[in-house]
Design a protein around this motif. Structure first.
Motif, PDB file in Angstrom:
ATOM      1  N   LYS A  63      18.593 -53.028 -73.117  1.00 37.50           N
ATOM      2  CA  LYS A  63      17.203 -52.549 -73.093  1.00 37.50           C
ATOM      3  C   LYS A  63      16.934 -51.863 -71.760  1.00 37.50           C
ATOM      4  CE  LYS A  63      12.462 -54.249 -72.755  1.00 37.50           C
ATOM      5  NZ  LYS A  63      12.295 -53.865 -71.347  1.00 37.50           N
ATOM      6  N   GLY A  74      13.861 -50.181 -69.584  1.00 40.53           N
ATOM      7  CA  GLY A  74      12.403 -50.168 -69.543  1.00 40.53           C
ATOM      8  C   GLY A  74      11.793 -48.869 -69.056  1.00 40.53           C
ATOM      9  N   SER A 130       8.277 -57.508 -71.879  1.00 40.84           N
ATOM     10  CA  SER A 130       8.692 -57.162 -73.244  1.00 40.84           C
ATOM     11  C   SER A 130       9.963 -57.867 -73.687  1.00 40.84           C
ATOM     12  CB  SER A 130       8.883 -55.650 -73.362  1.00 40.84           C
ATOM     13  OG  SER A 130       9.866 -55.199 -72.445  1.00 40.84           O
ATOM     14  N   ARG A 146       1.889 -48.821 -69.044  1.00 43.01           N
ATOM     15  CA  ARG A 146       2.613 -48.188 -70.136  1.00 43.01           C
ATOM     16  C   ARG A 146       2.381 -46.680 -70.122  1.00 43.01           C
ATOM     17  NH1 ARG A 146       0.904 -51.443 -74.773  1.00 43.01           N
ATOM     18  NH2 ARG A 146       0.747 -52.926 -73.121  1.00 43.01           N
ATOM     19  N   ARG A 166       6.595 -45.426 -68.660  1.00 39.59           N
ATOM     20  CA  ARG A 166       7.374 -46.451 -69.345  1.00 39.59           C
ATOM     21  C   ARG A 166       8.124 -45.864 -70.533  1.00 39.59           C
ATOM     22  NH1 ARG A 166       4.659 -51.700 -72.219  1.00 39.59           N
ATOM     23  NH2 ARG A 166       6.479 -52.433 -73.313  1.00 39.59           N
ATOM     24  N   SER A 205      10.818 -46.691 -73.967  1.00 43.78           N
ATOM     25  CA  SER A 205      11.249 -47.688 -74.957  1.00 43.78           C
ATOM     26  C   SER A 205      12.627 -47.259 -75.440  1.00 43.78           C
ATOM     27  CB  SER A 205      10.257 -47.763 -76.117  1.00 43.78           C
ATOM     28  OG  SER A 205      10.657 -48.733 -77.060  1.00 43.78           O
ATOM     29  N   VAL A 253       6.985 -44.482 -74.271  1.00 45.96           N
ATOM     30  CA  VAL A 253       5.979 -45.388 -74.828  1.00 45.96           C
ATOM     31  C   VAL A 253       4.697 -44.612 -75.105  1.00 45.96           C
ATOM     32  CG1 VAL A 253       4.449 -47.321 -74.270  1.00 45.96           C
ATOM     33  CG2 VAL A 253       6.901 -47.498 -73.846  1.00 45.96           C
ATOM     34  N   TYR A 312       7.482 -43.509 -82.426  1.00 41.75           N
ATOM     35  CA  TYR A 312       8.836 -43.988 -82.190  1.00 41.75           C
ATOM     36  C   TYR A 312       9.771 -43.617 -83.341  1.00 41.75           C
ATOM     37  CZ  TYR A 312       6.779 -46.923 -78.537  1.00 41.75           C
ATOM     38  OH  TYR A 312       6.132 -47.376 -77.414  1.00 41.75           O
TER      39      TYR A 312
END
Length: 471
Positions: A201, A203, A230, A344, A348, A350, A372, A376
Motif C-alpha cells: 500500500k 499512501g 487507512s 485527503r 493523498r 490510493s 484520492v 477509482y
C-alpha cells in the motif's frame, strides 16, 4: 412505521461525518420518510462554525433540520464524560451512537454505549491506544480492549439486541467480494488454502514537516500514525481472505522486520524534496513533540502460515509506505494551521498491489493507482490451472469502484439505523455489514502489529507473536 431512531453523532464536525458519509446518509433517510433524528453532536469543534466556515453542505442541512444539541467533550475526565453522556441519554434516549472521532477516544464512547444497551456504528480502527507506537503497555491495551468490549457486549445482549458494527467499505464492496467468492470457491472445491499473499500500500500523503501536528484524527500527536489511519482496511482484507481459505494453516507467526518512524523520515531528503518546490517560504524542520516523532510512518509485517504440526504453509506480507508519489502542488497555507483543510485533498494517493496465490491452482492480482477523490479504477486478474478451469484467465476493470458499488458505507449506515429501530436490514446489505463478531482475527492482527512496533522501541520487547486463526 418504525419508531424514531435518535442519534448521538460523535465526531460529527469532521469531513467524513459531516460531508462525505454520515450526514448525507442520514439526510437521505429523512427525505425518504424514515423517522430518524440526530439529537446530539459530540465534538470539541463547534459544528455550527465548521458548517459555516467549510464546504460542509450536508452538515449544515442536518443542523438546520434536526437542531441537535452540541456537547463539547474537550477537557472532560472519563467520569465527567460519562456523566454528560448519561444526562444527554436521559433526555433523548439514543437508539444509535455513530462514532467518527479520533480513534484514541473510541474506547470510552464504545463502552459507554454498549454498557447502556445502545447499538453502535464505529469508524475504523475500532480501538487504538495513545502512545501505542512506542509504549508496550499502551499497545497491549488494544487487544485487552477488544476483550473488554466483547464482555460488555455479551452482558448487554442478555436484556435485548445490541448491534456493534463498522462501516468498512471493502467488506461491502463488489470488487473485494468478487475476489472473496473466487477464493472461497476454489478452497471449497479443492481444499487449497491461500499459500502466499502480498499487499503493498502506497499512501502518497505528502506532509510538510509541521503538518504532522495537524490533521485531527489523522494527526500524529497521539503517538500513533499510519497503521491507525487507512491500514485497518487492508489488515481486515487480509484477515477476511485468510479466514475464507485457511487450508492447512491454523496459526500465524507475526514479525515486524521494518518500521520507519516520523522522526527517522524527517531526517531524509525525501521529507523536503517536494516541499522545496511548492513552498516559496522555505522548509523548516520544526521541533515536534516526541510522541509525533515516534509514531509509525512506514512498516512491513510478515505473517508466516503455520500448520497443526508447526510446518510452514505459506507467507502473508503487508507493506505500507506513507510517503510515496504524491500529486500535491500546494504549499503550507494559513488555514492548514487551523486544521481546516482535510489531508485527503493535499496530495493523498490510493495505490496498492495485492497478489494472492492458492498453491498451484489459482492466482489473483489486484491493482489500483488513483488520486484520492477521483473515480477509482481497480483491475483484477485471475488465473486458474487449466486442469480445473475451462476459463484459465479472466480480467476485469471496475470503474468508479467505490462509489459505484451496489453497497456503500452510506448503505451500511442506513441499515444500522434500521437495525437500531428494531427493523431488519435490507437483504442486499445485511450480509455486508462488518459486525464486531466477524473481525476477531482483524482485531488481533491490528493489536499484534502495534505490540511489535512498540517492542522495536523497547529492546527488551518480543520479536514475534503467534496468533491463532480460529477460536
Amino acid at each position: 412505521m418504525a419508531r424514531t431512531t435518535t442519534i448521538l453523532l460523535v465526531g460529527g464536525s469532521g469531513h467524513w461525518a459531516g460531508r462525505e458519509n454520515h450526514a448525507p446518509a442520514l439526510l437521505e433517510m429523512k427525505r425518504s420518510g424514515w423517522p430518524v433524528r440526530t439529537a446530539v453532536v459530540c465534538d470539541p469543534r463547534d459544528p455550527e462554525k465548521r458548517a459555516r466556515d467549510e464546504d460542509m453542505t450536508p452538515l449544515r442541512e442536518l443542523l438546520r433540520t434536526d437542531a441537535p444539541e452540541w456537547l463539547n467533550p474537550d477537557g472532560l475526565s472519563h467520569a465527567e464524560l460519562e456523566a454528560v453522556l448519561d444526562r444527554a441519554h436521559a433526555t433523548h434516549r439514543f437508539s444509535l451512537v455513530i462514532i467518527a472521532c479520533n480513534p484514541v477516544h473510541h474506547r470510552d464512547y464504545l463502552l459507554w454505549a454498549v454498557s447502556r444497551g445502545i447499538s453502535v456504528l464505529c469508524d475504523k480502527p475500532l480501538l487504538v491506544s495513545e502512545g501505542a507506537a512506542y509504549d508496550p503497555a499502551a499497545a497491549e491495551r488494544i487487544i485487552g480492549g477488544y476483550a473488554e468490549l466483547g464482555r460488555a457486549l455479551s452482558r448487554a445482549r442478555t436484556t435485548g439486541p445490541v448491534h456493534l458494527a463498522m462501516p468498512l467499505r471493502r467488506r461491502a464492496n463488489d470488487v473485494y467480494r468478487s475476489i472473496a467468492s473466487e477464493i472461497a470457491e476454489l478452497h471449497g472445491a479443492h481444499g487449497q488454502g491461500i499459500t502466499s499473499m502480498q499487499l503493498i500500500k502506497n499512501g502518497g500523503l505528502f506532509r510538510h514537516p509541521e503538518e504532522y501536528l495537524y490533521g485531527d484524527a489523522h494527526g500524529y500527536r497521539n503517538g500513533v500514525g499510519a497503521l491507525s489511519f487507512s491500514s485497518y482496511h487492508y489488515i481486515d482484507l487480509l484477515a477476511w481472505y485468510l479466514e475464507l481459505a485457511p487450508g492447512e494453516a491454523v496459526a500465524l507467526r507475526v514479525t515486524n522486520p521494518y518500521v520507519r518512524r516520523v522522526g527517522e523520515f524527517l531526517r531524509t531528503r525525501q521529507a523536503t524534496a517536494l516541499a522545496d518546490r511548492i513552498d516559496t517560504r522555505g522548509v523548516r524542520i520544526p521541533d515536534l513533540p516526541p510522541e509525533a516523532l515516534a509514531a509509525e510512518a512506514d512498516f512491513v509485517f510478515h505473517l508466516e502460515l503455520l500448520g497443526a504440526a508447526g510446518q510452514k504453509a505459506g507467507l502473508v506480507t503487508y507493506a505500507c509506505h506513507s510517503n510515496t508519489y504524491s500529486h500535491r502542488t500546494v504549499g503550507l497555507q494559513e488555514f492548514d494551521r487551523a486544521d481546516r483543510q482535510p489531508f485527503r485533498e493535499k496530495g493523498r494517493m490510493s495505490q496498492f498491489t495485492l497478489d494472492i496465490n492458492q498453491g498451484s491452482l489459482q492466482h489473483i492480482g489486484v491493482f489500483k493507482n488513483d488520486v484520492v477523490g477521483e473515480d477509482y479504477r481497480i483491475r483484477v486478474q485471475r488465473r486458474r490451472n487449466p486442469v480445473i478451469s475451462a476459463e484459465p484467465y479472466a480480467e476485469e476493470v471496475f470503474h468508479n469502484a467505490h462509489a459505484g458499488s451496489s453497497v456503500t458505507p452510506q448503505d451500511v449506515l442506513r441499515a444500522m439505523v434500521r437495525l437500531a429501530s428494531g427493523e431488519a436490514a435490507p437483504s442486499q446489505v445485511a450480509d455486508r455489514i462488518a459486525f464486531f463478531e466477524d473481525q476477531r482475527l482483524s482485531h488481533h492482527l491490528f493489536g499484534t502489529f502495534y505490540e511489535l512496533i512498540a517492542a522495536r522501541a523497547d529492546a527488551a520487547g518480543p520479536a514475534e507473536r503467534v496468533v491463532e486463526l480460529a477460536g
